[in-house]
Design a protein around this motif. Structure first.
Motif, PDB file in Angstrom:
ATOM      1  N   MET A   1      43.522 -64.821  86.410  1.00 33.17           N
ATOM      2  CA  MET A   1      42.633 -64.526  85.646  1.00 33.17           C
ATOM      3  C   MET A   1      42.278 -63.238  85.638  1.00 33.17           C
ATOM      4  N   GLY A   2      42.479 -62.519  84.575  1.00 37.11           N
ATOM      5  CA  GLY A   2      42.436 -61.087  84.806  1.00 37.11           C
ATOM      6  C   GLY A   2      43.521 -60.599  85.458  1.00 37.11           C
ATOM      7  N   ARG A   3      43.425 -60.082  86.571  1.00 39.16           N
ATOM      8  CA  ARG A   3      44.313 -59.640  87.444  1.00 39.16           C
ATOM      9  C   ARG A   3      44.404 -60.468  88.999  1.00 39.16           C
ATOM     10  N   GLU A   4      43.690 -61.501  88.996  1.00 38.00           N
ATOM     11  CA  GLU A   4      43.455 -62.465  90.185  1.00 38.00           C
ATOM     12  C   GLU A   4      44.313 -63.513  89.995  1.00 38.00           C
ATOM     13  N   PRO A   5      45.235 -63.673  90.946  1.00 41.73           N
ATOM     14  CA  PRO A   5      46.170 -64.740  90.942  1.00 41.73           C
ATOM     15  C   PRO A   5      45.460 -66.087  91.160  1.00 41.73           C
ATOM     16  N   VAL A   6      45.654 -67.220  90.511  1.00 40.12           N
ATOM     17  CA  VAL A   6      44.878 -68.498  90.751  1.00 40.12           C
ATOM     18  C   VAL A   6      46.027 -69.509  90.741  1.00 40.12           C
TER      19      VAL A   6
ATOM     20  N   ASP B   1      39.296 -51.114  84.318  1.00 41.99           N
ATOM     21  CA  ASP B   1      38.638 -51.685  85.718  1.00 41.99           C
ATOM     22  C   ASP B   1      37.251 -52.391  85.465  1.00 41.99           C
ATOM     23  N   LEU B   2      36.388 -51.801  84.787  1.00 41.98           N
ATOM     24  CA  LEU B   2      35.207 -52.502  84.391  1.00 41.98           C
ATOM     25  C   LEU B   2      35.292 -53.729  83.807  1.00 41.98           C
ATOM     26  N   GLU B   3      36.386 -53.752  82.836  1.00 36.67           N
ATOM     27  CA  GLU B   3      36.278 -54.818  81.788  1.00 36.67           C
ATOM     28  C   GLU B   3      37.002 -55.922  82.803  1.00 36.67           C
ATOM     29  N   MET B   4      38.090 -55.803  83.789  1.00 41.31           N
ATOM     30  CA  MET B   4      38.423 -56.708  84.682  1.00 41.31           C
ATOM     31  C   MET B   4      37.301 -57.378  85.367  1.00 41.31           C
ATOM     32  N   ARG B   5      36.245 -56.504  85.740  1.00 42.41           N
ATOM     33  CA  ARG B   5      35.148 -57.112  86.690  1.00 42.41           C
ATOM     34  C   ARG B   5      33.915 -57.766  85.723  1.00 42.41           C
ATOM     35  N   LEU B   6      33.690 -57.114  84.539  1.00 40.88           N
ATOM     36  CA  LEU B   6      32.525 -57.937  83.613  1.00 40.88           C
ATOM     37  C   LEU B   6      33.145 -58.810  82.494  1.00 40.88           C
ATOM     38  N   ILE B   7      34.193 -58.749  81.968  1.00 41.40           N
ATOM     39  CA  ILE B   7      34.600 -59.286  80.976  1.00 41.40           C
ATOM     40  C   ILE B   7      35.568 -60.582  81.937  1.00 41.40           C
ATOM     41  N   PHE B   8      36.643 -60.172  82.287  1.00 43.52           N
ATOM     42  CA  PHE B   8      37.467 -61.039  82.664  1.00 43.52           C
ATOM     43  C   PHE B   8      37.274 -61.730  84.026  1.00 43.52           C
ATOM     44  N   GLY B   9      36.067 -61.216  84.597  1.00 44.09           N
ATOM     45  CA  GLY B   9      35.493 -61.526  85.874  1.00 44.09           C
ATOM     46  C   GLY B   9      34.269 -62.589  85.544  1.00 44.09           C
ATOM     47  N   ARG B  10      33.972 -62.785  84.214  1.00 46.68           N
ATOM     48  CA  ARG B  10      32.711 -63.691  84.043  1.00 46.68           C
ATOM     49  C   ARG B  10      32.955 -64.442  82.882  1.00 46.68           C
ATOM     50  N   ALA B  11      33.724 -64.198  81.820  1.00 48.25           N
ATOM     51  CA  ALA B  11      33.901 -64.911  80.692  1.00 48.25           C
ATOM     52  C   ALA B  11      34.801 -66.376  81.259  1.00 48.25           C
ATOM     53  N   TRP B  12      34.665 -67.159  80.294  1.00 49.11           N
ATOM     54  CA  TRP B  12      35.595 -68.445  80.453  1.00 49.11           C
ATOM     55  C   TRP B  12      36.859 -67.951  79.966  1.00 49.11           C
ATOM     56  N   LEU B  13      37.802 -67.997  80.822  1.00 47.19           N
ATOM     57  CA  LEU B  13      39.324 -67.741  80.634  1.00 47.19           C
ATOM     58  C   LEU B  13      40.258 -69.104  80.586  1.00 47.19           C
ATOM     59  N   TYR B  14      41.176 -69.214  79.586  1.00 47.39           N
ATOM     60  CA  TYR B  14      42.088 -70.109  79.410  1.00 47.39           C
ATOM     61  C   TYR B  14      42.942 -70.131  80.414  1.00 47.39           C
ATOM     62  N   LEU B  15      43.329 -71.239  81.036  1.00 47.63           N
ATOM     63  CA  LEU B  15      44.433 -71.216  82.242  1.00 47.63           C
ATOM     64  C   LEU B  15      45.763 -71.986  81.914  1.00 47.63           C
ATOM     65  N   CYS B  16      45.444 -73.236  81.292  1.00 47.49           N
ATOM     66  CA  CYS B  16      46.664 -73.959  81.225  1.00 47.49           C
ATOM     67  C   CYS B  16      46.124 -75.349  80.355  1.00 47.49           C
ATOM     68  N   HIS B  17      46.959 -75.987  80.034  1.00 48.98           N
ATOM     69  CA  HIS B  17      46.904 -77.598  79.191  1.00 48.98           C
ATOM     70  C   HIS B  17      47.183 -78.736  80.271  1.00 48.98           C
ATOM     71  N   GLU B  18      46.308 -79.431  80.169  1.00 46.90           N
ATOM     72  CA  GLU B  18      46.252 -80.704  81.075  1.00 46.90           C
ATOM     73  C   GLU B  18      47.889 -81.240  81.411  1.00 46.90           C
ATOM     74  N   SER B  19      48.781 -81.130  80.422  1.00 47.33           N
ATOM     75  CA  SER B  19      49.899 -81.688  80.427  1.00 47.33           C
ATOM     76  C   SER B  19      50.891 -80.891  81.360  1.00 47.33           C
ATOM     77  N   GLN B  20      50.344 -79.793  81.816  1.00 48.23           N
ATOM     78  CA  GLN B  20      51.235 -78.928  82.801  1.00 48.23           C
ATOM     79  C   GLN B  20      50.865 -79.292  84.065  1.00 48.23           C
ATOM     80  N   VAL B  21      49.634 -80.084  84.384  1.00 43.41           N
ATOM     81  CA  VAL B  21      49.223 -80.530  85.601  1.00 43.41           C
ATOM     82  C   VAL B  21      49.069 -82.052  85.442  1.00 43.41           C
ATOM     83  N   ALA B  22      49.735 -82.773  84.780  1.00 40.25           N
ATOM     84  CA  ALA B  22      49.530 -84.054  84.481  1.00 40.25           C
ATOM     85  C   ALA B  22      49.581 -84.891  85.765  1.00 40.25           C
TER      86      ALA B  22
END
Length: 440
Positions: free
Chosen positions: A63-68, A32-53
C-alpha cells in the motif's frame, strides 16, 4: 521551486487552472508527502477475492510503499495486516501468494495466526512468560478494509469516506466487469506480468485515458500492423496483436467521438474504440461471440445480455493506483517506488462459464498491451522516461493540461464529460483529487 518545502500553501500553488508545476513529478519531498497523504489515506486496491478464496490463503502486496498481507483465516474472515513481525521488524510473508497455517518469522521464530494474533514465542520464559498477552504484540491491522463486487480495497486511514462513497459512479465499471461474466463468476488466472519504468507514478494513470497519444506514440507499431498481410494466420494471438495495433491508428474523428468521463475523486473512464468492422459490414457474428452471448443470456436473459454487451468502456482509472479494462478483463496496479521509479503489475481474469477461447484471447491481449515484450507498451515506457527526463530540465516550470478546458459537461450523475474524446479532463480531475488529498 525545485527544493519546494512541502507546506500546504506551497503545495496548493502547484496546481492551477490548466497547468501543473513540474515539481509535482520530480520533487522527492513531494513524493514522500504523496505516500503519506494520498497512498496513506485513500482507498487502495489490493487484490481480488479469487486470489484469497480458500481458508488459509494469503496474498502479499504493498500500500504505497508499505508491505501488507491479505489473509483469509480458517473461519473465512478476511484480514489485511502489515507485513512486519512485531518483535524485531522482519518481513513475515515473502511469497506473493500461497497458503499457510501461521505466519512464522524467519528471524526468531515468532508465530502469528492468520488473523494477526501472536500465537507462539520460542523460549517465552526469557520474557518472564508469554509476551503480548494483552494483544499489544499482535500484527498491526490496516484500519479499514472493504470489498466491492469481489474487489478488495483497504485504507490506512482510520477515518474518511466509505468505499462506496469514494468509488461513486466509477463503481459502474466494476459492475460492467462482473456483469459481463456469465454467472457473475470471475477469477484471476493466467499468471502475472510486471514491468517497471523510470518515471513518476502519475504518468501511467495519466496516459491510460489519454486518447490523443496513440497515433503518435504508437505510430511505428501501427505502420507495421498495417503492412502485415491478412493472409498470414497464427493460433489467434497474432491476430489479436495486429488488430489492436491497427486500432491504435484510428483516425482523429474516432478518438474525438469516444467520450471521457470523470468523478470528484479523480476516477475516470473512456469510451471503447474496438470494433470488428469487417464482420459487422457482412452482418456476421463471430462464433465465439455468439457462444458467449448465449451463455450471458442464460444468466441475465436476452434483453439484459444485450444491454451488458452494449456497454462500451475501455480503460477505467480508480485513482490513485488502479487501471482496468472490463471488456478485456485486464487489471493493472500501480506501485510507486520512488519519485522517478514505478512498478506496474498486471492481472488477467478468466470467466469460467464463458468460452475458453475468450480467456486465451485475454492472455494474448495482455501480452500485446501490457507485457514487457509488447510493441505497444515499450513505446509508452520510453515516453514516460522522456517525460521524466524533460521535466527535470530547466526548459519550463509548468505542464500544460488545458486541452478541452472550459468545455466540461455536467452529466448530472456525479460525473463530468469532456468536451471531446481527446479532452484532458481526466488529468484535471486527477490533479483536483491530488490537491484535495495533499492540502488537508
Amino acid at each position: 521551486m525545485d527544493s519546494l518545502p512541502p507546506s500546504p500553501g506551497d503545495i496548493a500553488r502547484l496546481v492551477q487552472p490548466g497547468r501543473v508545476h513540474r515539481a509535482a513529478y520530480i520533487d522527492p519531498a513531494i513524493f514522500d508527502l504523496e505516500m503519506r497523504l494520498i497512498f496513506g489515506r485513500a482507498w487502495l486496491y489490493l487484490c481480488h477475492e479469487s486470489q484469497v478464496a480458500e481458508p488459509g490463503s494469503f496474498f502479499t502486496t504493498v500500500m504505497g510503499r508499505e508491505p501488507v498481507i491479505v489473509s483469509r483465516d480458517r473461519g473465512g474472515a478476511l484480514h489485511v495486516l502489515f507485513n512486519r513481525c512485531t518483535h524485531r521488524g522482519a518481513k513475515l510473508a515473502t511469497d506473493e501468494t500461497g497458503t499457510a497455517k501461521r505466519f512464522v518469522c524467519c528471524y526468531h521464530g515468532w508465530a502469528f495466526e492468520l488473523d494477526g494474533k501472536l500465537a507462539e514465542v520460542p523460549l517465552p520464559e526469557g520474557y518472564g512468560g508469554m509476551p503480548g498477552a494483552d494483544g499489544s504484540l499482535d500484527l498491526v491491522r490496516v484500519p479499514r478494509v472493504a470489498t466491492y463486487r469481489g474487489f478488495i480495497f483497504a485504507s490506512r486511514a482510520k477515518e474518511g469516506p466509505s468505499l462506496s462513497d469514494w468509488l461513486g459512479p466509477i463503481a459502474s465499471s466494476f459492475d460492467d466487469m462482473v456483469d459481463r461474466a456469465p454467472g457473475g463468476v470471475l477469477e484471476v488466472a493466467g499468471g502475472v506480468s510486471r514491468h517497471a519504468y523510470d518515471g513518476n507514478w502519475k504518468l501511467v494513470i495519466e496516459n491510460h485515458n489519454d486518447t490523443l497519444h496513440p497515433r503518435f506514440v504508437h505510430a511505428s507499431s501501427v505502420a507495421a500492423a498495417r503492412d502485415q498481410s491478412d493472409a498470414v494466420h497464427s493460433d489467434g494471438a497474432g491476430e489479436v496483436q495486429i488488430k489492436q495495433m491497427r486500432q491504435n491508428g484510428a483516425p482523429a474523428h474516432v478518438w474525438e467521438a469516444l467520450g471521457i468521463w470523470t468523478t470528484e475523486w479523480g476516477h475516470s473512464f473512456m469510451g471503447d474504440y474496438h470494433t470488428d468492422a469487417r464482420m459487422a459490414a457482412r452482418g456476421e457474428e463471430d462464433p465465439v461471440e455468439r457462444e458467449y452471448r448465449e451463455a450471458l443470456e442464460k444468466t441475465h436473459g436476452a434483453e439484459r445480455a444485450r444491454e451488458i454487451m452494449g456497454v462500451t468502456r475501455f480503460n477505467s482509472i480508480v485513482y490513485p493506483n488502479l487501471s482496468f479494462m472490463s471488456r478485456f478483463r485486464q487489471l493493472r496496479v500501480v506501485q510507486p517506488v520512488s519519485v522517478n521509479r514505478t512498478v506496474v503489475v498486471t492481472y488477467t481474469f478468466r470467466m469460467p462459464l464463458a468460452p475458453e477461447r475468450m480467456f486465451r484471447d485475454s492472455i494474448a491481449f495482455a501480452n500485446v498491451v501490457n507485457g514487457a515484450g509488447s510493441l505497444v507498451l515499450t513505446d509508452d515506457l520510453e515516453t514516460y522516461a522522456r517525460v521524466q527526463d524533460g521535466l527535470a530540465s530547466q526548459g519550463g516550470d509548468w505542464v500544460d493540461v488545458q486541452r478541452g478546458l472550459g468545455g466540461d459537461q455536467d452529466e448530472a450523475n456525479g460525473m463530468l464529460r469532456g468536451q471531446t474524446g481527446t479532452s484532458e479532463i481526466h488529468l484535471r480531475a486527477q490533479f483536483a483529487a491530488w490537491q484535495r488529498w495533499m492540502t488537508p
